[in-house]
Design a protein around this motif. Structure first.
Motif, PDB file in Angstrom:
ATOM      1  N   HIS A 167       0.839  -1.196   0.000  1.00  0.00           N
ATOM      2  CA  HIS A 167       0.000   0.000   0.000  1.00  0.00           C
ATOM      3  C   HIS A 167       0.876   1.249   0.000  1.00  0.00           C
ATOM      4  N   VAL A 168       0.505   2.233  -0.824  1.00  0.00           N
ATOM      5  CA  VAL A 168       1.233   3.504  -0.876  1.00  0.00           C
ATOM      6  C   VAL A 168       0.223   4.644  -0.887  1.00  0.00           C
ATOM      7  N   LEU A 169       0.402   5.579   0.049  1.00  0.00           N
ATOM      8  CA  LEU A 169      -0.406   6.788   0.115  1.00  0.00           C
ATOM      9  C   LEU A 169       0.341   7.872  -0.659  1.00  0.00           C
ATOM     10  N   ARG A 170      -0.320   8.459  -1.648  1.00  0.00           N
ATOM     11  CA  ARG A 170       0.316   9.515  -2.448  1.00  0.00           C
ATOM     12  C   ARG A 170      -0.520  10.785  -2.318  1.00  0.00           C
ATOM     13  N   LEU A 171       0.163  11.888  -2.043  1.00  0.00           N
ATOM     14  CA  LEU A 171      -0.491  13.186  -1.959  1.00  0.00           C
ATOM     15  C   LEU A 171      -0.029  14.007  -3.151  1.00  0.00           C
ATOM     16  N   PRO A 172      -0.941  14.726  -3.817  1.00  0.00           N
ATOM     17  CA  PRO A 172      -0.573  15.405  -5.058  1.00  0.00           C
ATOM     18  C   PRO A 172       0.364  16.599  -4.882  1.00  0.00           C
ATOM     19  N   TYR A 173       0.393  17.184  -3.692  1.00  0.00           N
ATOM     20  CA  TYR A 173       1.232  18.361  -3.463  1.00  0.00           C
ATOM     21  C   TYR A 173       2.047  18.178  -2.190  1.00  0.00           C
ATOM     22  N   PRO A 174       3.242  18.725  -2.170  1.00  0.00           N
ATOM     23  CA  PRO A 174       4.021  18.680  -0.922  1.00  0.00           C
ATOM     24  C   PRO A 174       3.379  19.589   0.117  1.00  0.00           C
ATOM     25  N   SER A 175       3.844  19.486   1.343  1.00  0.00           N
ATOM     26  CA  SER A 175       3.359  20.373   2.388  1.00  0.00           C
ATOM     27  C   SER A 175       4.521  21.178   2.957  1.00  0.00           C
ATOM     28  N   THR A 176       4.160  22.146   3.788  1.00  0.00           N
ATOM     29  CA  THR A 176       5.151  23.008   4.411  1.00  0.00           C
ATOM     30  C   THR A 176       4.879  23.087   5.911  1.00  0.00           C
ATOM     31  N   ALA A 177       5.895  23.457   6.654  1.00  0.00           N
ATOM     32  CA  ALA A 177       5.764  23.696   8.091  1.00  0.00           C
ATOM     33  C   ALA A 177       6.765  24.777   8.446  1.00  0.00           C
ATOM     34  N   ASN A 207       7.991   7.674   4.944  1.00  0.00           N
ATOM     35  CA  ASN A 207       8.614   7.197   3.708  1.00  0.00           C
ATOM     36  C   ASN A 207       8.463   5.707   3.445  1.00  0.00           C
ATOM     37  N   GLY A 208       8.015   4.923   4.402  1.00  0.00           N
ATOM     38  CA  GLY A 208       7.736   3.512   4.162  1.00  0.00           C
ATOM     39  C   GLY A 208       6.348   3.272   3.595  1.00  0.00           C
ATOM     40  N   LEU A 209       5.482   4.290   3.702  1.00  0.00           N
ATOM     41  CA  LEU A 209       4.094   4.163   3.244  1.00  0.00           C
ATOM     42  C   LEU A 209       3.648   5.247   2.276  1.00  0.00           C
ATOM     43  N   SER A 210       4.409   6.343   2.203  1.00  0.00           N
ATOM     44  CA  SER A 210       3.933   7.490   1.441  1.00  0.00           C
ATOM     45  C   SER A 210       5.072   8.179   0.698  1.00  0.00           C
TER      46      SER A 210
END
Length: 187
Positions: free
Chosen positions: A36-46, A111-114
């Protein structure tokens, strides 16, 4: 060097916020399975917003874990928006402060899932421009940096991205080191 081989991907869920895929992978010993891999279309910031010896934090509740805790401003980049621009925008929207940002570190929090990436910044020269978004936090406060280790030990900083950003900032500040480089690519 050994690395996993991806033979294909099958999407099982997709929305504007994320997708969940089953990747057909082969590990170095030859075993092959679906991961299983979770992919988000945009990076995030903090952003670790600092002023003298204080850091700007938000006290908020997360329904997903049903936990209250201190967090730094964070959010996702919008289409075509740079990480630095998103960091400034998110900080102002969530806290009511406009800041100047400098890169701190880039990380892959799961990084192991996304495949997701978070760009962390240090925010300085904070100028109050308005009120914080009440949907984002119950309160926004300047907290002494010296109090951060005790808050962490008490479990009052449960957000992994906040923990990573604050501890990286405090470590680099204490050691006098410059910001670390981005993720290392093997090849």
């Amino acid at each position: 060097m050994t690395q996993w081989t991806v033979h294909g991907t099958r999407r099982i869920y997709e929305s504007e916020w994320m997708s969940v895929d089953l990747d057909d992978v082969e590990i170095p010993d030859g075993e092959r399975f679906e991961h299983h891999v979770l992919r988000l279309p945009y990076p995030s910031t903090a952003v670790v917003v600092v002023e003298k010896d204080d850091v700007l934090l938000m006290w908020r509740h997360r329904f997903t874990t049903d936990v209250w805790g201190w967090e730094i401003p964070a959010g996702r980049c919008e289409a075509g928006e740079s990480a630095a621009t998103a960091a400034v925008r998110e900080t102002e929207e969530e806290t009511g402060y406009r800041v100047r940002v400098e890169p701190l570190v880039t990380m892959n929090p799961l990084n192991g899932l996304s495949s997701h990436t978070t760009h962390m910044f240090v925010g300085t020269d904070a100028v109050k421009t308005g009120e914080p978004d009440p949907a984002e936090a119950a309160r926004v406060e300047w907290v002494p940096l010296g109090d951060i280790p005790a808050l962490i030990r008490k479990g009052l900083v449960p957000c992994g991205i906040t923990l990573a950003a604050l501890t990286t900032y405090l470590t680099l500040r204490t050691t006098g080191s410059g910001p670390p480089s981005g993720p290392r690519q093997e090849g």
